[in-house]
Design a protein around this motif. Structure first.
Motif, PDB file in Angstrom:
ATOM      1  N   ASP A 101      53.458  54.831  51.514  1.00  0.00           N
ATOM      2  CA  ASP A 101      52.245  54.681  52.321  1.00  0.00           C
ATOM      3  C   ASP A 101      51.247  53.855  51.514  1.00  0.00           C
ATOM      4  O   ASP A 101      51.323  53.805  50.288  1.00  0.00           O
ATOM      5  CB  ASP A 101      51.609  56.042  52.609  1.00  0.00           C
ATOM      6  N   PHE A 102      50.297  53.246  52.219  1.00  0.00           N
ATOM      7  CA  PHE A 102      49.273  52.522  51.457  1.00  0.00           C
ATOM      8  C   PHE A 102      47.900  52.706  52.084  1.00  0.00           C
ATOM      9  O   PHE A 102      47.776  53.004  53.278  1.00  0.00           O
ATOM     10  CB  PHE A 102      49.611  51.027  51.349  1.00  0.00           C
ATOM     11  N   THR A 103      46.888  52.566  51.242  1.00  0.00           N
ATOM     12  CA  THR A 103      45.504  52.555  51.713  1.00  0.00           C
ATOM     13  C   THR A 103      44.790  51.372  51.068  1.00  0.00           C
ATOM     14  O   THR A 103      45.262  50.814  50.070  1.00  0.00           O
ATOM     15  CB  THR A 103      44.752  53.858  51.344  1.00  0.00           C
ATOM     16  N   ILE A 104      43.652  51.007  51.655  1.00  0.00           N
ATOM     17  CA  ILE A 104      42.834  49.900  51.141  1.00  0.00           C
ATOM     18  C   ILE A 104      41.446  50.460  50.848  1.00  0.00           C
ATOM     19  O   ILE A 104      40.877  51.158  51.683  1.00  0.00           O
ATOM     20  CB  ILE A 104      42.728  48.769  52.190  1.00  0.00           C
ATOM     21  N   ARG A 105      40.944  50.174  49.663  1.00  0.00           N
ATOM     22  CA  ARG A 105      39.616  50.676  49.301  1.00  0.00           C
ATOM     23  C   ARG A 105      38.845  49.615  48.554  1.00  0.00           C
ATOM     24  O   ARG A 105      39.422  48.741  47.915  1.00  0.00           O
ATOM     25  CB  ARG A 105      39.745  51.906  48.387  1.00  0.00           C
ATOM     26  N   ARG A 106      37.519  49.712  48.621  1.00  0.00           N
ATOM     27  CA  ARG A 106      36.694  48.913  47.721  1.00  0.00           C
ATOM     28  C   ARG A 106      36.724  49.625  46.380  1.00  0.00           C
ATOM     29  O   ARG A 106      36.400  50.796  46.299  1.00  0.00           O
ATOM     30  CB  ARG A 106      35.254  48.826  48.228  1.00  0.00           C
ATOM     31  N   MET A 107      37.157  48.905  45.353  1.00  0.00           N
ATOM     32  CA  MET A 107      37.206  49.503  44.016  1.00  0.00           C
ATOM     33  C   MET A 107      36.568  48.526  43.041  1.00  0.00           C
ATOM     34  O   MET A 107      36.603  47.316  43.249  1.00  0.00           O
ATOM     35  CB  MET A 107      38.661  49.783  43.607  1.00  0.00           C
ATOM     36  N   THR A 108      35.985  49.082  41.982  1.00  0.00           N
ATOM     37  CA  THR A 108      35.325  48.196  41.024  1.00  0.00           C
ATOM     38  C   THR A 108      36.091  48.049  39.720  1.00  0.00           C
ATOM     39  O   THR A 108      35.790  47.164  38.929  1.00  0.00           O
ATOM     40  CB  THR A 108      33.907  48.701  40.698  1.00  0.00           C
ATOM     41  N   THR A 109      37.059  48.900  39.488  1.00  0.00           N
ATOM     42  CA  THR A 109      37.734  48.817  38.193  1.00  0.00           C
ATOM     43  C   THR A 109      39.240  48.622  38.290  1.00  0.00           C
ATOM     44  O   THR A 109      39.902  48.535  37.259  1.00  0.00           O
ATOM     45  CB  THR A 109      37.486  50.098  37.356  1.00  0.00           C
ATOM     46  N   ARG A 110      39.770  48.559  39.483  1.00  0.00           N
ATOM     47  CA  ARG A 110      41.217  48.434  39.622  1.00  0.00           C
ATOM     48  C   ARG A 110      41.578  47.498  40.765  1.00  0.00           C
ATOM     49  O   ARG A 110      40.918  47.480  41.788  1.00  0.00           O
ATOM     50  CB  ARG A 110      41.840  49.800  39.957  1.00  0.00           C
ATOM     51  N   TRP A 111      42.661  46.762  40.583  1.00  0.00           N
ATOM     52  CA  TRP A 111      43.202  45.971  41.697  1.00  0.00           C
ATOM     53  C   TRP A 111      44.056  46.848  42.601  1.00  0.00           C
ATOM     54  O   TRP A 111      44.197  46.581  43.789  1.00  0.00           O
ATOM     55  CB  TRP A 111      44.052  44.817  41.175  1.00  0.00           C
ATOM     56  N   GLY A 112      44.648  47.833  41.995  1.00  0.00           N
ATOM     57  CA  GLY A 112      45.484  48.724  42.781  1.00  0.00           C
ATOM     58  C   GLY A 112      45.716  49.992  41.997  1.00  0.00           C
ATOM     59  O   GLY A 112      45.511  50.029  40.784  1.00  0.00           O
ATOM     60  N   PRO A 132      47.437  34.678  48.243  1.00  0.00           N
ATOM     61  CA  PRO A 132      48.484  35.611  48.683  1.00  0.00           C
ATOM     62  C   PRO A 132      49.462  35.987  47.575  1.00  0.00           C
ATOM     63  O   PRO A 132      49.929  37.132  47.527  1.00  0.00           O
ATOM     64  CB  PRO A 132      49.206  34.831  49.790  1.00  0.00           C
ATOM     65  N   GLU A 133      49.761  35.054  46.664  1.00  0.00           N
ATOM     66  CA  GLU A 133      50.747  35.407  45.626  1.00  0.00           C
ATOM     67  C   GLU A 133      50.169  36.414  44.633  1.00  0.00           C
ATOM     68  O   GLU A 133      50.912  37.107  43.947  1.00  0.00           O
ATOM     69  CB  GLU A 133      51.301  34.177  44.907  1.00  0.00           C
ATOM     70  N   LEU A 134      48.827  36.499  44.565  1.00  0.00           N
ATOM     71  CA  LEU A 134      48.231  37.486  43.668  1.00  0.00           C
ATOM     72  C   LEU A 134      48.274  38.875  44.310  1.00  0.00           C
ATOM     73  O   LEU A 134      48.501  39.877  43.633  1.00  0.00           O
ATOM     74  CB  LEU A 134      46.806  37.082  43.295  1.00  0.00           C
ATOM     75  N   LEU A 135      48.093  38.908  45.635  1.00  0.00           N
ATOM     76  CA  LEU A 135      48.301  40.173  46.354  1.00  0.00           C
ATOM     77  C   LEU A 135      49.753  40.617  46.164  1.00  0.00           C
ATOM     78  O   LEU A 135      50.023  41.794  45.902  1.00  0.00           O
ATOM     79  CB  LEU A 135      47.990  39.988  47.847  1.00  0.00           C
ATOM     80  N   LEU A 173      44.828  36.517  38.259  1.00  0.00           N
ATOM     81  CA  LEU A 173      44.090  37.545  38.993  1.00  0.00           C
ATOM     82  C   LEU A 173      42.816  37.939  38.251  1.00  0.00           C
ATOM     83  O   LEU A 173      41.787  38.193  38.858  1.00  0.00           O
ATOM     84  CB  LEU A 173      44.996  38.771  39.147  1.00  0.00           C
ATOM     85  N   ASN A 174      42.886  37.969  36.941  1.00  0.00           N
ATOM     86  CA  ASN A 174      41.753  38.446  36.163  1.00  0.00           C
ATOM     87  C   ASN A 174      40.784  37.339  35.774  1.00  0.00           C
ATOM     88  O   ASN A 174      39.844  37.572  35.037  1.00  0.00           O
ATOM     89  CB  ASN A 174      42.243  39.187  34.918  1.00  0.00           C
ATOM     90  N   GLY A 176      38.279  34.272  37.439  1.00  0.00           N
ATOM     91  CA  GLY A 176      37.710  33.570  38.578  1.00  0.00           C
ATOM     92  C   GLY A 176      37.521  34.413  39.820  1.00  0.00           C
ATOM     93  O   GLY A 176      37.211  33.892  40.878  1.00  0.00           O
ATOM     94  N   GLY A 177      37.677  35.717  39.716  1.00  0.00           N
ATOM     95  CA  GLY A 177      37.421  36.564  40.877  1.00  0.00           C
ATOM     96  C   GLY A 177      36.251  37.466  40.617  1.00  0.00           C
ATOM     97  O   GLY A 177      35.771  37.548  39.499  1.00  0.00           O
ATOM     98  N   ILE A 178      35.794  38.153  41.635  1.00  0.00           N
ATOM     99  CA  ILE A 178      34.683  39.066  41.454  1.00  0.00           C
ATOM    100  C   ILE A 178      35.088  40.199  40.525  1.00  0.00           C
ATOM    101  O   ILE A 178      34.315  40.655  39.699  1.00  0.00           O
ATOM    102  CB  ILE A 178      34.206  39.635  42.810  1.00  0.00           C
ATOM    103  N   ALA A 179      36.330  40.626  40.668  1.00  0.00           N
ATOM    104  CA  ALA A 179      36.776  41.779  39.902  1.00  0.00           C
ATOM    105  C   ALA A 179      37.163  41.309  38.504  1.00  0.00           C
ATOM    106  O   ALA A 179      38.305  41.272  38.127  1.00  0.00           O
ATOM    107  CB  ALA A 179      37.951  42.454  40.606  1.00  0.00           C
ATOM    108  N   ARG A 180      36.163  40.937  37.742  1.00  0.00           N
ATOM    109  CA  ARG A 180      36.392  40.341  36.442  1.00  0.00           C
ATOM    110  C   ARG A 180      37.124  41.297  35.530  1.00  0.00           C
ATOM    111  O   ARG A 180      36.677  42.409  35.280  1.00  0.00           O
ATOM    112  CB  ARG A 180      35.044  39.990  35.808  1.00  0.00           C
ATOM    113  N   ASP A 181      38.262  40.855  35.037  1.00  0.00           N
ATOM    114  CA  ASP A 181      39.031  41.645  34.081  1.00  0.00           C
ATOM    115  C   ASP A 181      39.289  43.070  34.572  1.00  0.00           C
ATOM    116  O   ASP A 181      39.300  44.000  33.797  1.00  0.00           O
ATOM    117  CB  ASP A 181      38.331  41.687  32.721  1.00  0.00           C
ATOM    118  N   LEU A 182      39.448  43.208  35.873  1.00  0.00           N
ATOM    119  CA  LEU A 182      39.823  44.517  36.382  1.00  0.00           C
ATOM    120  C   LEU A 182      41.134  44.932  35.751  1.00  0.00           C
ATOM    121  O   LEU A 182      42.051  44.135  35.621  1.00  0.00           O
ATOM    122  CB  LEU A 182      40.052  44.461  37.891  1.00  0.00           C
ATOM    123  N   ALA A 183      41.234  46.152  35.402  1.00  0.00           N
ATOM    124  CA  ALA A 183      42.537  46.667  34.996  1.00  0.00           C
ATOM    125  C   ALA A 183      43.454  46.634  36.199  1.00  0.00           C
ATOM    126  O   ALA A 183      42.995  46.572  37.333  1.00  0.00           O
ATOM    127  CB  ALA A 183      42.376  48.094  34.477  1.00  0.00           C
TER     128      ALA A 183
END
Ligand SMILES: [Zn+2]
Length: 185
Positions: A101-112, A132-135, A173-174, A176-183
């Motif tokens: 199963d999957f869910t989608i959330r706004r997160m500030t420290t994780r991509w998944g 898309p290839e980063l997803l 992924l880490n 040039g995106g808003i989620a800078r250096d997200l784990a």
């Protein structure tokens, strides 16, 4: 041309070494310093890192603002909700796990994230604004956690087998995106 001396805020802490961080969204410079280090030494240290600081501030300035709840976020959430099932259907058999199963959330420290026990993976809404290839990379990463929950040799072996160029994608992924250096969860 040397970079100009940046403004900075000093916090005294029980740390061993001076440390500089550049915080989004404004690119504020924060220095963490041990109690015994003089103001002068801190200033010299910041000056010596001025070029590095300017580079980070430039990178932060290019990042889009964080997604706020609203019509845009809702549209992106719908797009992501459509994009994920085909990826799970394609990659779960390749990785060798049942489709979770999957869910989608706004997160500030994780991509998944992956809840192994519940067999549920969660994806950061910000992925809707990335390539898309980063997803796809994050999908494979979270599926690999269904085999190995830690980031260890066994986990990397699963990733290497499924997606040999995953390290390049993680790097992209880490940057040039808003989620800078997200784990990566
Ligand atoms: Zn992970």
């Amino acid at each position: 041309m040397p970079s100009p001396m940046p403004d900075y805020v000093v916090t005294r802490k029980r740390v061993k070494n001076l440390r500089i961080t550049v915080k989004p969204p404004a690119g504020e410079v924060r220095v963490t310093a041990p109690a015994f280090v003089s103001e002068r030494a801190i200033r010299d240290f910041v000056a010596s890192r001025a070029e590095w600081i300017a580079k980070h501030q430039a990178r932060i300035a290019l990042q889009p603002a964080p997604l706020e709840p609203g019509p845009d976020a809702n549209r992106l959430r719908r797009e992501l909700r459509r994009a994920i099932p085909p990826l799970l259907a394609e990659w779960a058999p390749r990785v060798g796990v049942p489709i979770p199963d999957f869910t989608i959330r706004r997160m500030t420290t994780r991509w998944g994230t992956c809840n192994v026990r519940a067999r549920r993976v969660t994806f950061n809404l910000e992925l809707a604004r990335r390539e898309p290839e980063l997803l796809e990379y994050v999908v494979v990463h979270e599926l690999a956690h269904l085999i190995e929950s830690g980031h260890n040799q066994r986990f990397y072996a699963v990733m290497d087998r499924a997606l040999p160029d995953w390290r390049l994608k993680r790097k992209a992924l880490n940057h040039g995106g808003i989620a800078r250096d997200l784990a990566d969860g």
